[in-house]
Motif scaffolding. Sequence first.
Motif, PDB file in Angstrom:
ATOM      1  N   THR A  62      33.996  45.810  32.444  1.00 40.19           N
ATOM      2  CA  THR A  62      35.293  46.140  31.856  1.00 40.19           C
ATOM      3  C   THR A  62      36.420  45.277  32.419  1.00 40.19           C
ATOM      4  O   THR A  62      37.524  45.258  31.843  1.00 40.19           O
ATOM      5  CB  THR A  62      35.638  47.623  32.100  1.00 40.19           C
ATOM      6  OG1 THR A  62      35.739  47.858  33.515  1.00 40.19           O
ATOM      7  CG2 THR A  62      34.563  48.523  31.513  1.00 40.19           C
ATOM      8  N   ALA A  63      36.132  44.560  33.522  1.00 37.29           N
ATOM      9  CA  ALA A  63      37.167  43.726  34.135  1.00 37.29           C
ATOM     10  C   ALA A  63      36.736  42.286  34.339  1.00 37.29           C
ATOM     11  O   ALA A  63      37.559  41.436  34.683  1.00 37.29           O
ATOM     12  CB  ALA A  63      37.586  44.324  35.484  1.00 37.29           C
ATOM     13  N   ALA A  64      35.463  41.995  34.120  1.00 37.99           N
ATOM     14  CA  ALA A  64      34.932  40.669  34.414  1.00 37.99           C
ATOM     15  C   ALA A  64      35.690  39.577  33.664  1.00 37.99           C
ATOM     16  O   ALA A  64      35.928  39.671  32.458  1.00 37.99           O
ATOM     17  CB  ALA A  64      33.447  40.611  34.054  1.00 37.99           C
ATOM     18  N   ASP A 113      42.112  40.209  40.695  1.00 37.52           N
ATOM     19  CA  ASP A 113      41.189  39.150  40.287  1.00 37.52           C
ATOM     20  C   ASP A 113      39.869  39.711  39.769  1.00 37.52           C
ATOM     21  O   ASP A 113      38.969  40.036  40.538  1.00 37.52           O
ATOM     22  CB  ASP A 113      40.948  38.243  41.504  1.00 37.52           C
ATOM     23  CG  ASP A 113      40.060  37.054  41.191  1.00 37.52           C
ATOM     24  OD1 ASP A 113      39.605  36.928  40.042  1.00 37.52           O
ATOM     25  OD2 ASP A 113      39.810  36.247  42.112  1.00 37.52           O
ATOM     26  N   GLY A 114      39.748  39.818  38.438  1.00 37.10           N
ATOM     27  CA  GLY A 114      38.523  40.320  37.840  1.00 37.10           C
ATOM     28  C   GLY A 114      37.435  39.278  37.708  1.00 37.10           C
ATOM     29  O   GLY A 114      36.303  39.605  37.325  1.00 37.10           O
ATOM     30  N   THR A 115      37.739  38.028  38.030  1.00 34.43           N
ATOM     31  CA  THR A 115      36.722  36.979  37.974  1.00 34.43           C
ATOM     32  C   THR A 115      35.865  36.984  39.230  1.00 34.43           C
ATOM     33  O   THR A 115      34.635  36.959  39.160  1.00 34.43           O
ATOM     34  CB  THR A 115      37.379  35.597  37.794  1.00 34.43           C
ATOM     35  OG1 THR A 115      38.063  35.571  36.542  1.00 34.43           O
ATOM     36  CG2 THR A 115      36.334  34.493  37.826  1.00 34.43           C
ATOM     37  N   ASN A 116      36.522  37.025  40.384  1.00 27.56           N
ATOM     38  CA  ASN A 116      35.785  36.981  41.650  1.00 27.56           C
ATOM     39  C   ASN A 116      35.434  38.361  42.186  1.00 27.56           C
ATOM     40  O   ASN A 116      34.556  38.469  43.045  1.00 27.56           O
ATOM     41  CB  ASN A 116      36.611  36.223  42.692  1.00 27.56           C
ATOM     42  CG  ASN A 116      36.743  34.756  42.355  1.00 27.56           C
ATOM     43  OD1 ASN A 116      35.760  34.064  42.127  1.00 27.56           O
ATOM     44  ND2 ASN A 116      37.976  34.258  42.302  1.00 27.56           N
ATOM     45  N   ALA A 159      37.654  46.512  38.206  1.00 31.50           N
ATOM     46  CA  ALA A 159      37.409  47.598  37.258  1.00 31.50           C
ATOM     47  C   ALA A 159      37.807  48.939  37.855  1.00 31.50           C
ATOM     48  O   ALA A 159      38.424  49.778  37.182  1.00 31.50           O
ATOM     49  CB  ALA A 159      35.939  47.611  36.848  1.00 31.50           C
ATOM     50  N   VAL A 160      37.471  49.148  39.124  1.00 28.50           N
ATOM     51  CA  VAL A 160      37.791  50.412  39.786  1.00 28.50           C
ATOM     52  C   VAL A 160      39.301  50.603  39.899  1.00 28.50           C
ATOM     53  O   VAL A 160      39.848  51.648  39.526  1.00 28.50           O
ATOM     54  CB  VAL A 160      37.140  50.467  41.190  1.00 28.50           C
ATOM     55  CG1 VAL A 160      37.720  51.619  42.005  1.00 28.50           C
ATOM     56  CG2 VAL A 160      35.631  50.620  41.072  1.00 28.50           C
ATOM     57  N   ASP A 183      45.377  53.163  35.821  1.00 25.57           N
ATOM     58  CA  ASP A 183      45.600  53.726  34.488  1.00 25.57           C
ATOM     59  C   ASP A 183      45.670  55.252  34.519  1.00 25.57           C
ATOM     60  O   ASP A 183      46.341  55.876  33.692  1.00 25.57           O
ATOM     61  CB  ASP A 183      44.479  53.288  33.536  1.00 25.57           C
ATOM     62  CG  ASP A 183      44.580  51.816  33.163  1.00 25.57           C
ATOM     63  OD1 ASP A 183      45.621  51.187  33.475  1.00 25.57           O
ATOM     64  OD2 ASP A 183      43.608  51.291  32.573  1.00 25.57           O
ATOM     65  N   GLN A 184      44.965  55.850  35.487  1.00 23.23           N
ATOM     66  CA  GLN A 184      44.972  57.314  35.619  1.00 23.23           C
ATOM     67  C   GLN A 184      46.177  57.812  36.429  1.00 23.23           C
ATOM     68  O   GLN A 184      46.318  59.016  36.639  1.00 23.23           O
ATOM     69  CB  GLN A 184      43.691  57.777  36.316  1.00 23.23           C
ATOM     70  CG  GLN A 184      42.409  57.509  35.563  1.00 23.23           C
ATOM     71  CD  GLN A 184      41.186  57.800  36.427  1.00 23.23           C
ATOM     72  OE1 GLN A 184      41.111  58.837  37.091  1.00 23.23           O
ATOM     73  NE2 GLN A 184      40.225  56.897  36.441  1.00 23.23           N
ATOM     74  N   ASN A 185      47.008  56.869  36.909  1.00 22.15           N
ATOM     75  CA  ASN A 185      48.160  57.225  37.755  1.00 22.15           C
ATOM     76  C   ASN A 185      47.704  57.916  39.037  1.00 22.15           C
ATOM     77  O   ASN A 185      48.402  58.788  39.582  1.00 22.15           O
ATOM     78  CB  ASN A 185      49.139  58.118  36.986  1.00 22.15           C
ATOM     79  CG  ASN A 185      50.562  57.988  37.505  1.00 22.15           C
ATOM     80  OD1 ASN A 185      50.956  56.958  38.042  1.00 22.15           O
ATOM     81  ND2 ASN A 185      51.343  59.048  37.354  1.00 22.15           N
TER      82      ASN A 185
END
Length: 266
Positions: free
Chosen positions: A96-98, A118-121, A127-128, A134-136
């Motif tokens: 979901t973040a890659a 950094d969702g690449t490395n 993702a976490v 997003d859940q605040n």
Amino acid sequence: MAASSRSARDAKRRVQQMEAKRELRKEQDKRRKRDNVLAVGAGTAAVVVALVLQLTVFSSNPTEDEYAAAQAGLTTPSAAPSASPSNADNIPKPETAAGQTFTGELKLNSGSLGVEVDGTNAPQAAAVFKSLADQNFYAGLNCHRLTTAETFGVLQCGSKAGDGSSDPSFAWGPLENTPQDNSYPAGTIAVARSGGNAYGNGTQFFIVYKDTVIPADAAGGYTVLGKVTSGLEVVANIAAAGLKPGDNASDGAPAEPVTIDSFSLK
């Protein structure tokens, strides 16, 4: 008879040794509950040496099966193949973040920081933290730990209980994007975890406000989640205000309470 007697003595000695190690592990677990999950910090060579010795002892703790076998006077159990650790269903998938870069803002009661994740490395970590943001989740939580040693300057935040303890129902791995040289430059945002456990990450993170060296433990280093893009002076000012009086002159709670107003990523 002589051989049998010697075997009995050997078995008894193994039990005694493992009992001692078991007690050490119990004390270690108690300390971990009181302490935070960022397991290490170093300011002097003496601290580093103590850490190395400590990790050596911890890594030799017996498993429950080994302890039971020795207590029964048996040899240690044969090693059985075990599956690789995996995350529970409540942990977001790295897919979901890659490959993505998330930007946002971490608002503290003392000022705001611009952040980049950094969702690449570090796709699993990204993702976490994107999911938690997003859940605040972080609104109202505190930053319970501040270190001010010469080569160890971090502000640690995000403990659900507010005291640095981890949430056993929210643990994940593996380690990602860990520095090969144990160096964390100023502005680094990294994931705190339980000591010696590559799947001991949780909800806590730490912000490095000055170039810092954190020796790797038995599991490795700490996942670098991203970086501060603006406002790092906010954390530097928190550090400049010092610590609450305590047993450690360079590691403890900030003198002025630090809370998170919000943490947003997009």
